[in-house]
Design an enzyme around this catalytic site. Structure first.
Site, PDB file in Angstrom:
ATOM      1  N   ARG A 157       1.241  -1.210  -0.257  1.00 28.03           N
ATOM      2  CA  ARG A 157       0.002  -0.157   0.253  1.00 28.03           C
ATOM      3  C   ARG A 157       0.410   1.205  -0.284  1.00 28.03           C
ATOM      4  O   ARG A 157       1.907   0.903   0.670  1.00 28.03           O
ATOM      5  CB  ARG A 157      -1.070   0.490   1.250  1.00 28.03           C
ATOM      6  CG  ARG A 157      -2.229  -1.020   0.756  1.00 28.03           C
ATOM      7  CD  ARG A 157      -2.743  -1.102   0.439  1.00 28.03           C
ATOM      8  NE  ARG A 157      -4.188  -1.932  -0.010  1.00 28.03           N
ATOM      9  CZ  ARG A 157      -4.714  -3.249  -0.481  1.00 28.03           C
ATOM     10  NH1 ARG A 157      -3.404  -3.190  -1.359  1.00 28.03           N
ATOM     11  NH2 ARG A 157      -5.186  -3.864  -0.197  1.00 28.03           N
ATOM     12  N   HIS A 159      -1.749  -0.380 -10.183  1.00 25.54           N
ATOM     13  CA  HIS A 159      -2.232  -1.277  -8.920  1.00 25.54           C
ATOM     14  C   HIS A 159      -3.097  -2.709 -10.060  1.00 25.54           C
ATOM     15  O   HIS A 159      -3.828  -2.507  -9.926  1.00 25.54           O
ATOM     16  CB  HIS A 159      -3.868  -0.555  -8.281  1.00 25.54           C
ATOM     17  CG  HIS A 159      -3.513  -1.049  -7.065  1.00 25.54           C
ATOM     18  ND1 HIS A 159      -3.977  -0.065  -6.156  1.00 25.54           N
ATOM     19  CD2 HIS A 159      -3.480  -2.290  -6.611  1.00 25.54           C
ATOM     20  CE1 HIS A 159      -3.781  -1.326  -5.009  1.00 25.54           C
ATOM     21  NE2 HIS A 159      -3.770  -2.368  -5.131  1.00 25.54           N
ATOM     22  N   GLU A 185      -4.816   7.670  -5.090  1.00 30.52           N
ATOM     23  CA  GLU A 185      -4.905   6.675  -6.124  1.00 30.52           C
ATOM     24  C   GLU A 185      -6.588   6.381  -7.288  1.00 30.52           C
ATOM     25  O   GLU A 185      -7.060   6.861  -6.550  1.00 30.52           O
ATOM     26  CB  GLU A 185      -4.583   5.299  -5.616  1.00 30.52           C
ATOM     27  CG  GLU A 185      -3.276   3.892  -5.316  1.00 30.52           C
ATOM     28  CD  GLU A 185      -3.978   3.132  -4.870  1.00 30.52           C
ATOM     29  OE1 GLU A 185      -2.490   2.274  -5.437  1.00 30.52           O
ATOM     30  OE2 GLU A 185      -4.994   2.657  -4.977  1.00 30.52           O
TER      31      GLU A 185
END
Length: 315
Positions: free
Chosen positions: A234, A281, A263
């Protein structure tokens, strides 16, 4: 049964249409912008990157299940959900193939950084054969910070490269080290020792109170000169300004990032001006992992629909 998916319709590489196709008798509503304003009228929520706090949970009038599409539950207020009688479940990476896919991406990043991929296009354009001179992985030390599903999948794949592997997790574990071919596995207090030895540091931790900004200015100062940092966990694991400073001064030779502080990241984020391999991601976005994730989600939604016991969240 109505299910809210806190993501854009086209998010996650076609996951939403595949879930609809698997469970055609259920109604799936995709929200915009990876967010949810209200849970009223829904029986289940697939939150993705949406923060499920006490305020949002308070809007639920019949919600029975928060079913994450992957492993990460750090954005869910578990106490508030429990108080409201709402079950919380995820799809463990070991079960879905997600860990395997993320590990493959991490190794691709390691090889790209070692082979100086940011210079290759210029060498081709300038017809310079035999350049750039890269690094071999054989004999290098990789430090695995976090040894859950992703960490174990990395160890399995890195052993044939002839790398020396070391790791840290919540508790030191000699038996785990022997089983997964690591030189040693220490607890999190031994992170400085790992940073001092590793040529590549790979993060695969959740972002919580114990791990937030675990890679800060002090940690970066302990890393070997010209080492590489790869984050598959993360964005919040890394203190951003200290990280940018380490790249600017070339204390870090480069980095691989599949996760970010915001994000999606802004296209003009200064992080992209350095020797960084960045991906949006996508670690767990492969045909293999998607199949496993869809099965995990749909199995639990079926259980909820049919009044069977939902497979509850796993650590």
């Amino acid at each position: 049964m109505r299910v809210l998916i806190a993501a854009d319709e086209n998010a996650w590489g076609g996951l939403i249409p595949a879930i609809r196709q698997t469970l055609p008798d259920m109604e799936f509503i995709a929200s915009a912008g990876h967010a949810a304003e209200s849970l009223a009228g829904f029986d289940a929520l697939i939150p993705g990157m949406c923060r499920v706090d006490a305020r949002l949970i308070a809007t639920a009038d019949r919600l029975k299940l928060v079913q994450q599409a992957g492993v990460g539950l750090e954005g869910v207020d578990l106490d508030a959900a429990k108080h409201a009688g709402i079950m919380v479940a995820n799809v463990p990476s070991d079960d879905s193939g997600n860990a395997d896919s993320v590990a493959e991406l991490g190794i691709w990043m390691m090889i790209g950084l070692a082979r100086r991929q940011h210079e290759i296009a210029d060498c081709l354009a300038q017809q310079r054969l035999g350049q750039p001179i890269g690094l071999g992985l054989m004999g290098k030390t990789v430090g695995l910070v976090g040894l859950g599903g992703i960490g174990k999948a990395l160890a399995k794949r890195l052993a044939p490269f002839g790398m020396r592997m070391i790791g840290v997790k919540r508790e030191a574990d000699e038996a785990f080290a022997r089983q997964h071919q690591l030189d040693w596995v220490g607890n999190m207090a031994q992170l400085p020792e790992l940073l001092q030895q590793a040529d590549f540091v790979v993060l695969s931790l959740p972002d919580n109170a114990a791990t937030h900004n675990i890679i800060n200015a002090d940690a970066l100062a302990q890393m070997k000169p010209d080492s590489f940092l790869i984050n598959l966990g993360r964005g919040g694991l890394i203190e951003k300004q200290a990280f940018l400073a380490a790249l600017e001064t070339k204390k870090l030779a480069g980095a691989g990032l599949d996760v970010f502080w915001q994000e999606p990241p802004h296209p003009q984020d200064p992080v992209f001006s350095y020797n960084v391999i960045a991906t949006p991601h996508i670690g767990g976005v492969t045909d293999v992992s998607m199949k496993g994730i869809i099965k995990g989600i749909c199995d639990n939604l079926r259980r909820l629909r049919d009044g069977e016991a939902v497979i509850d969240r796993k650590a």
